[in-house]
Every structure is written in structure tokens, then in C-alpha cells.
Design an enzyme around this catalytic site. Sequence first.
Site, PDB file in Angstrom:
ATOM      1  CB  THR A 200      44.075  29.240  29.074  1.00  0.00           C
ATOM      2  OG1 THR A 200      44.292  29.214  30.486  1.00  0.00           O
ATOM      3  CG2 THR A 200      45.226  28.504  28.389  1.00  0.00           C
ATOM      4  NE  ARG A 201      44.811  36.446  33.035  1.00  0.00           N
ATOM      5  CZ  ARG A 201      43.692  36.565  33.744  1.00  0.00           C
ATOM      6  NH1 ARG A 201      42.513  36.439  33.169  1.00  0.00           N
ATOM      7  NH2 ARG A 201      43.738  36.808  35.032  1.00  0.00           N
ATOM      8  CG  HIS A 205      43.377  22.661  37.448  1.00  0.00           C
ATOM      9  ND1 HIS A 205      44.574  22.233  37.979  1.00  0.00           N
ATOM     10  CD2 HIS A 205      43.346  24.014  37.636  1.00  0.00           C
ATOM     11  CE1 HIS A 205      45.226  23.264  38.485  1.00  0.00           C
ATOM     12  NE2 HIS A 205      44.513  24.350  38.289  1.00  0.00           N
ATOM     13  CG  HIS A 208      40.504  24.403  32.628  1.00  0.00           C
ATOM     14  ND1 HIS A 208      41.043  24.273  33.892  1.00  0.00           N
ATOM     15  CD2 HIS A 208      39.942  25.634  32.578  1.00  0.00           C
ATOM     16  CE1 HIS A 208      40.832  25.389  34.567  1.00  0.00           C
ATOM     17  NE2 HIS A 208      40.164  26.235  33.800  1.00  0.00           N
ATOM     18  NE  ARG A 294      29.495  34.447  35.449  1.00  0.00           N
ATOM     19  CZ  ARG A 294      29.874  35.407  36.284  1.00  0.00           C
ATOM     20  NH1 ARG A 294      31.172  35.656  36.450  1.00  0.00           N
ATOM     21  NH2 ARG A 294      28.998  36.127  36.957  1.00  0.00           N
ATOM     22  CG  ASP A 295      34.854  39.006  33.507  1.00  0.00           C
ATOM     23  OD1 ASP A 295      34.709  39.947  32.705  1.00  0.00           O
ATOM     24  OD2 ASP A 295      35.548  39.101  34.535  1.00  0.00           O
ATOM     25  CG  HIS A 296      37.125  35.880  26.584  1.00  0.00           C
ATOM     26  ND1 HIS A 296      37.569  34.597  26.366  1.00  0.00           N
ATOM     27  CD2 HIS A 296      37.941  36.679  25.853  1.00  0.00           C
ATOM     28  CE1 HIS A 296      38.580  34.613  25.522  1.00  0.00           C
ATOM     29  NE2 HIS A 296      38.829  35.874  25.196  1.00  0.00           N
ATOM     30  CD  GLU A 436      78.380  51.029  60.374  1.00  0.00           C
ATOM     31  OE1 GLU A 436      79.425  50.343  60.308  1.00  0.00           O
ATOM     32  OE2 GLU A 436      78.134  51.805  61.300  1.00  0.00           O
TER      33      GLU A 436
END
Length: 576
Positions: A200-201, A205, A208, A294-296, A436
Site C-alpha cells: 500500500t501507498r 480503512h 482494507h 485492481r490496477d496495481h 522592497e
Amino acid sequence: MSSLPQPHGGVLKDLIARDAPRRAQLFEESEKLPALILTERQLCDLELILNGGFSPLEGFMNEKDYNGVVENVRLADGTLFSMPITLDVSQEQIDELSIKPGARITLRDFRDDRHLAIITVEDVYRPDKVKEAKEVLGGDEEHPAIRYLYNTAKEFYVGGKLEAINKLDHYDYVGLRYTPAELRAHFEKLGWTKIVAFQTRNPMHRAHRELTVRAARDRQANVLIHPVVGLTKPGDIDHFTRVRVYQALLPRYPNGMAALGLLPLAMRMGGPREAIWHAIIRKNHGATHFIIGRDHAGPGSNSKGQDFYGPYDAQHAVEKYKDELGIEVVPFQMMTYLPDTDEYMPVDQVKPGVKTLNISGTELRRRLRNGTPIPEWFSYPEVVRVLRESHPPRSKQGFTVLVTGYTNSGKDAIARALQVTLNQQAGRSTTLLLGETVRHELSPELGFSKEDRHKNLQRIAFVAAELTRAGAAVIASPIAPFEHSRKVAKSTIEQFGDFYLIHVATPLEHCEKTDKRGVYAKARRGEIKGFTGVDDPYEVPANPNLTVDVSKQSIRNIVHEIVLLLESQGLLDNGN
């Protein structure tokens, strides 16, 4: 005899342990050798070569191994390996350090100048980056790793084996940073023989937790939560916040089921190729099973809304090499909440008509940003508490207001009055960066050429970004005459908070007519060179958040407009 899987290639290449007797000798030699200072990504790769995470690698890939991996997903000796692990250098570095076959070069940590290893150069080669991009990453030039390959990675690669001198020093979560050998020893001590690794990155929750518990129970195994804490996708939540979330979540697992270890990996977001790589790394750390979602490891979608990889390409890739990998794929099950029975269930097992609930990542970020409640069925209170600490409500977030315009346009008066108004509201520090003042304190050596004006504004942007990150309100009022420089400053600041551009469009004639200091008159006489509006241009902002004019409005009215703009974005607490 260990019951854990054999490392990839049969032997764990723990160079730190293997080279222990020679360390003192190597250190003395390293002091006399030319030194290559490594980048953050190179350091991540080096650490996992040295500790065996990338076994069977013993160094950065030479040209034969590199070509084998790019073209055939194999090292030159036929061993399966999916990701090029390369040490990129420039022609300037090659010349300066005399990098050539047979040379020995010290590899140094840019953070503290410590010597970490010596590489014995086997070859120096120019990679075919177009082929690498296509074969390894899919070829879409919008892919972040391909942009890195083309725009950041240097033009040559150096191959060669490493000898370790020192481990990399880390000062955060030291007790959770296991090497593969240490993690294997930990599993042996606990008596674990089946370990399901979860990559995981992102924060975790309840869904998971339910997914990993199910995966472990179905296989009578334990869980290794193994998050990436090296380089991840730009825009990801920082690893400090994520690790605190994992620590808060860990007690929610059945007693003794789960362990947490951190992986200092520099991700490439390489989809199928990356999934194979991740499986090899987890096997080296002792895992027997690996959850692939999915889309690892995909970077999402491109500017056309198209995903870089198919949703199950990664699972298919690892399944294809299952026997060689020696690690079992666990397909990620999308979990959904059933409020009527107060339970989570895989989406594909929910009967038609059954009520389900979910909160998307976008919705979660909105709730964190606005302080909206996050229900306990979605995430545990202790996890939400950690996320709220790192994601304060809008009224506590930092922001920058950049006020730009001609000299004597009223921009400084507006900035001062806005600071006073914001200071009246408690709860947030307010910093004023007058043009300034900044020139005198931050940029005294700079002139007024286009290049120097750009440098001056970027220094302001750097300071503003750091203050914005810390939750302050920053008001800056440089002339900032060039559109490109303003855009660069905006991109710097927006990494950490909101940016608002206020164009003080007071006409030049009015600025000159009301100039009590006489600077315009001096510029007209040629006594001041490079003066904006006289002999230097001012590029009108293309898309300011607000355009005002002190020849038609009072300072009070203008400040009120800015305050209303900030309030409309939720940045000011009306209760104060």
C-alpha cells in the site's frame, strides 16, 4: 531449517552482512576514491540492493542484464526480473570522476555525505530510453516514470557490483524498518509459516482491514502490512501520516494476526512489470502470498482519461510467472459495507437489491478538507484522528495571496491592510512579504534583469510555500511583472496550499501622478534603469483571482473583496 520461501534466485544477497569484516578496509579506501553523490531515488535502490530486497542483484545492472530485463523480463543468466535497476550518470560526471570499466567509485549519501558503498564499474552504456519506456512502462509519454526517464534520468547508465560500507541511516520509525533478513528472523521467532503481504501507498480503512483479514483466514496465514515509504506517486499522502494510520489500525486486527514493516522502495508506478517486481521483493522478505489489486501500482489515467494499464493486467502478469516467482497471488477483493447487517462483503458476493455504502477517495478528501464527519463504518475513529491532524479543516490551512502591480499601484498598502485584517481573526499566523523588504533581506545581490526578477520571485515562492505548509497566511507584494515567473511561483506554492493572485490594475498614469517619492521621474530621466512601466515591461496576468484598481476603489473596499474571496473558499472562520 527455515519454512519460509527461498529468496529469489535461491540466496538472499545481504551485502551488509556479507561484507562486515571488510568494512573498515573499504571505508579507508572509499576516502581516497572519487565519490558519486546519489539522488533520493538512487538511494532507495541502493538500500534494497545492499539489504537483499532486490535479490539476486548484487549491484546496479550492467548492459547485458539491463537489455535482458527490458526485452525479456529476465537477467542475462535467465533469472526472472521485471524492472531495470540502474545507476544513471551524466557525461560531466563520467569525465569528472573518471567513470570507466574497472574503476572503483564511492557512492555517497547526499543527505549527510556518508559513504555507503563502493561500485566496481563493469560498463558504462547509453540506454535506449524509448525502448525502455515502451517495453517496461507502456510508452505513454504522460506516464510519470516515463517523464522522469526522459527529463530527469541522466543519459548514461553505470553497471557494476557493490561492496557495502554502511547501512543508510533513517531517523523515523526505526523499529519498523526491517531488512529482509530481519523480517524473516521475526517471522521465524513468531512461528509464522504463511504470510500474506499487503502492498500500500495509501492510508488504510475498515475495508482494507476486512480484506486482509479475509485473505489471511482463507489461507490460515498471517498478514504483513508492507507499505512503501520511499518515493511514491506525486501527490500521495506523506509516509509519516500513513505510518501513523497503520500503527493506529494494527490493534484492530485479531490478536497476533498482523505485523507492520516499512519498505524504502522508489516506485515506478509500472503496473504489470511493477507487480512482478513487488512480488519478488515480498518473497525476498519472507512472504508466501501477495495481494494484488485492481490496477496495481498504476499511475491512474492520462490527460484523455484513459488508464495507463488494464484493470487486471498486473494480476495476469504475476499469475503468468507464478511458478518461477514461488509466491501465490491473492486477488484483491473490492469490499463494500452493508448497513443492514453492519458488515463488509466482497462486491461480487452482494446479492442484487442489497443496500451498500461506500465513500470514494475524492469524497474522503472533501470531508477531511471541510471537517465533515467520517462515519465509523468507513474508518476507525483513531485512524480518522490521525488523518485530521495532518489534514486540518480549511479554516486552519495555510494559503498565499500574491499582490502584483506597478510600483505605487497601491499593492503594498493593500498587503499591509490585509495583514492587519487577517491578524484580527485568531487562529492563524499571518506573514507579510513586501517587495522592497524581500529585496533588501532575501535578494540584495540581485538586479532587475528578467532573470534576476525571476529568481527574486522564486525565492519569495519558496518562503511562502514553507510558511503555507506550516498553516500560515502569507501575503506577498512584489511587482512580479512576468507571467511565466508568476506561474512557476504558483506551482511551487500550490503543493502545500491555496494560491490567490490579486492584480492591482491601477493605471500607470495614476501610479506616476501620485508618486511622492519621485522614482518614476528618476526613471524617466534615465537615472534608474530597468524600471517596470518605463523601460521594462509589465505582463498583465492572464487569469488573476481578483482585479482591483486604487484609482477607482478604496483600500478598505479592496481588502474587503479579498476577504470575501478567502471566505468563499472556506479559509476564514466566520465564527472568529
